[in-house]
Design a protein around this motif. Structure first.
Motif, PDB file in Angstrom:
ATOM      1  N   PRO A 123      57.023  14.968  17.322  1.00  0.00           N
ATOM      2  CA  PRO A 123      58.307  15.285  17.942  1.00  0.00           C
ATOM      3  C   PRO A 123      58.647  14.408  19.135  1.00  0.00           C
ATOM      4  N   TRP A 124      57.632  13.937  19.871  1.00  0.00           N
ATOM      5  CA  TRP A 124      57.911  13.077  21.027  1.00  0.00           C
ATOM      6  C   TRP A 124      58.556  11.757  20.579  1.00  0.00           C
ATOM      7  N   ALA A 125      58.090  11.235  19.488  1.00  0.00           N
ATOM      8  CA  ALA A 125      58.672   9.995  18.969  1.00  0.00           C
ATOM      9  C   ALA A 125      60.112  10.233  18.508  1.00  0.00           C
ATOM     10  N   PHE A 126      60.339  11.387  17.882  1.00  0.00           N
ATOM     11  CA  PHE A 126      61.704  11.701  17.455  1.00  0.00           C
ATOM     12  C   PHE A 126      62.612  11.865  18.673  1.00  0.00           C
ATOM     13  N   GLY A 127      62.083  12.454  19.738  1.00  0.00           N
ATOM     14  CA  GLY A 127      62.861  12.579  20.972  1.00  0.00           C
ATOM     15  C   GLY A 127      63.189  11.231  21.575  1.00  0.00           C
ATOM     16  N   LEU A 128      62.218  10.317  21.558  1.00  0.00           N
ATOM     17  CA  LEU A 128      62.466   8.962  22.063  1.00  0.00           C
ATOM     18  C   LEU A 128      63.541   8.276  21.233  1.00  0.00           C
ATOM     19  N   PHE A 129      63.469   8.471  19.926  1.00  0.00           N
ATOM     20  CA  PHE A 129      64.489   7.898  19.046  1.00  0.00           C
ATOM     21  C   PHE A 129      65.885   8.389  19.431  1.00  0.00           C
ATOM     22  N   LEU A 130      66.016   9.681  19.665  1.00  0.00           N
ATOM     23  CA  LEU A 130      67.316  10.233  20.040  1.00  0.00           C
ATOM     24  C   LEU A 130      67.780   9.701  21.398  1.00  0.00           C
ATOM     25  N   ALA A 141      70.007   3.318  13.405  1.00  0.00           N
ATOM     26  CA  ALA A 141      69.052   4.416  13.530  1.00  0.00           C
ATOM     27  C   ALA A 141      67.706   4.066  12.921  1.00  0.00           C
ATOM     28  N   PHE A 142      67.716   3.414  11.756  1.00  0.00           N
ATOM     29  CA  PHE A 142      66.457   3.063  11.107  1.00  0.00           C
ATOM     30  C   PHE A 142      65.661   2.091  11.975  1.00  0.00           C
ATOM     31  N   GLY A 143      66.335   1.126  12.571  1.00  0.00           N
ATOM     32  CA  GLY A 143      65.636   0.178  13.433  1.00  0.00           C
ATOM     33  C   GLY A 143      65.007   0.859  14.637  1.00  0.00           C
ATOM     34  N   LEU A 144      65.764   1.739  15.288  1.00  0.00           N
ATOM     35  CA  LEU A 144      65.229   2.440  16.462  1.00  0.00           C
ATOM     36  C   LEU A 144      64.148   3.448  16.070  1.00  0.00           C
ATOM     37  N   ALA A 145      64.276   4.054  14.895  1.00  0.00           N
ATOM     38  CA  ALA A 145      63.262   5.009  14.436  1.00  0.00           C
ATOM     39  C   ALA A 145      61.933   4.313  14.179  1.00  0.00           C
ATOM     40  N   ILE A 146      61.996   3.143  13.546  1.00  0.00           N
ATOM     41  CA  ILE A 146      60.766   2.387  13.293  1.00  0.00           C
ATOM     42  C   ILE A 146      60.074   2.042  14.600  1.00  0.00           C
ATOM     43  N   LEU A 147      60.861   1.626  15.595  1.00  0.00           N
ATOM     44  CA  LEU A 147      60.302   1.299  16.905  1.00  0.00           C
ATOM     45  C   LEU A 147      59.665   2.532  17.549  1.00  0.00           C
ATOM     46  N   SER A 148      60.359   3.659  17.508  1.00  0.00           N
ATOM     47  CA  SER A 148      59.862   4.878  18.164  1.00  0.00           C
ATOM     48  C   SER A 148      58.592   5.393  17.502  1.00  0.00           C
ATOM     49  N   PHE A 149      58.571   5.447  16.164  1.00  0.00           N
ATOM     50  CA  PHE A 149      57.388   5.951  15.461  1.00  0.00           C
ATOM     51  C   PHE A 149      56.217   4.985  15.586  1.00  0.00           C
ATOM     52  N   TRP A 150      56.515   3.687  15.673  1.00  0.00           N
ATOM     53  CA  TRP A 150      55.449   2.694  15.856  1.00  0.00           C
ATOM     54  C   TRP A 150      54.793   2.841  17.228  1.00  0.00           C
ATOM     55  N   LEU A 151      55.596   3.164  18.233  1.00  0.00           N
ATOM     56  CA  LEU A 151      55.070   3.304  19.596  1.00  0.00           C
ATOM     57  C   LEU A 151      54.319   4.613  19.807  1.00  0.00           C
TER      58      LEU A 151
END
Length: 320
Positions: free
Chosen positions: A76-83, A61-71
């Motif tokens: 909330p859109w980044a959090f949605g992408l993470f999910l 989750a941490f790896g995917l979260a870093i990618l999503s927030f970086w992009l």
């Protein structure tokens, strides 16, 4: 209102986890208590399994979260992408036990608008404290042996009653509730096997599969008993061959809990089979059919004894 042991462990564990996180000056310290609540399980082994899955899910989750927030930035859109990335990947990797907890931890990155090393360390420590306290409390599981032995005794009582009723039916008695006792036997075998599995899963360092194997043996014997009773119900004549079988059923019922008696009973069955083979042929169709069902009954009875003999030879003698 009854408060069970698991409730007590959950409540106390949550408090301890929150106190530890607070004393370590971790942000969102109450989350450690929530993780403990979610991590206290019914068995010790399952608790360790869940802990490993949640730690693995957190790293993913941490790896995917870093990618999503970086992009997309911290929104909330980044959090949605993470999910969208995390949930299906976690399911595919069989890390679903950690989805909810990991999502909560990642939401802290969103609130703080940062995934710096400080926040990564903070969230991972919350996870370790939560699952660690839960594992510590799950090491203390009450023994289920009293309940398991109770199921064992009940199963043997039912089995003994069934064998005696079969012997009674061979005398010509028709009103014998054997099928009811067969249903009761199956129920107690299932309960005993479930409790034996729970007891085994609470033993991390000791491998003792006696009771689980025991109830599995009784389950196989139950299938033989069903076939024996089905054949018994088809016997319409009083046969002279029934008398020694009645005696053998009665002897088996009275020596049910004595493993050393099984070889003797097996030899007795073999002798009866030889007498069947040497007996004169039936004189009419009714006698032929009744003798055939009685012979099948004897074959299933032999299998029933073989199951017990194999169990005591492989399990009991091996442990000794």
């Amino acid at each position: 209102m009854k408060i069970g042991l698991r409730t007590i462990k959950t409540a106390l564990g949550a408090v301890i986890a929150m106190v530890l996180a607070y004393e370590l000056k971790l942000d969102y310290w109450s989350t450690a208590g929530i993780i403990t609540i979610l991590s206290v399980q019914n068995t010790t082994r399952y608790s360790f399994s869940v802990a490993g899955l949640r730690i693995g899910a957190t790293i993913l989750a941490f790896g995917l979260a870093i990618l999503s927030f970086w992009l997309l930035g911290f929104n909330p859109w980044a959090f949605g992408l993470f999910l969208l990335l995390f949930i299906p990947l976690a399911m595919q990797l069989r890390l679903q036990e950690g989805i909810v907890v990991s999502a909560v931890l990642v939401s802290h990155f969103l609130l703080q608008k940062s995934y710096s090393w400080y926040w990564l360390s903070n969230e991972f420590e919350l996870m370790l404290i939560g699952v660690g306290v839960a594992l510590l409390f799950n090491l203390f599981m009450p023994s289920l042996m009293a309940q398991i032995k109770g199921f064992q005794n009940t199963a043997e009582d039912e089995l003994r009653q069934i064998l005696l009723q079969m012997a009674e039916q061979l005398t010509g008695t028709t009103d014998v509730p054997t099928w009811q006792h067969l249903g009761a036997l199956l129920t107690v075998i299932r309960k005993g096997r479930n409790w034996a599995s729970r007891q085994q899963d609470n033993q991390l360092l000791v491998e003792n599969d006696f009771y689980r194997s025991y109830f599995e043996m009784r389950r196989n014997q139950y299938e033989m008993l069903r076939q024996m009773q089905a054949n018994l119900d088809q016997i319409t004549l009083s046969l002279k061959e029934s008398a020694p079988i009645r005696e053998l059923l009665t002897e088996t019922a009275t020596t049910l809990a004595e493993p050393t008696k099984v070889p003797h009973l097996q030899k007795s069955v073999t002798k009866l089979q030889k007498k069947f083979d040497a007996a004169p042929l039936p004189t009419n169709r009714a006698e032929f059919e009744s003798r055939a069902h009685l012979y099948l009954f004897l074959l299933d009875f032999e299998t029933l004894l073989t199951l017990a003999g194999d169990f005591y030879e492989k399990v009991v003698l091996t442990e000794k």
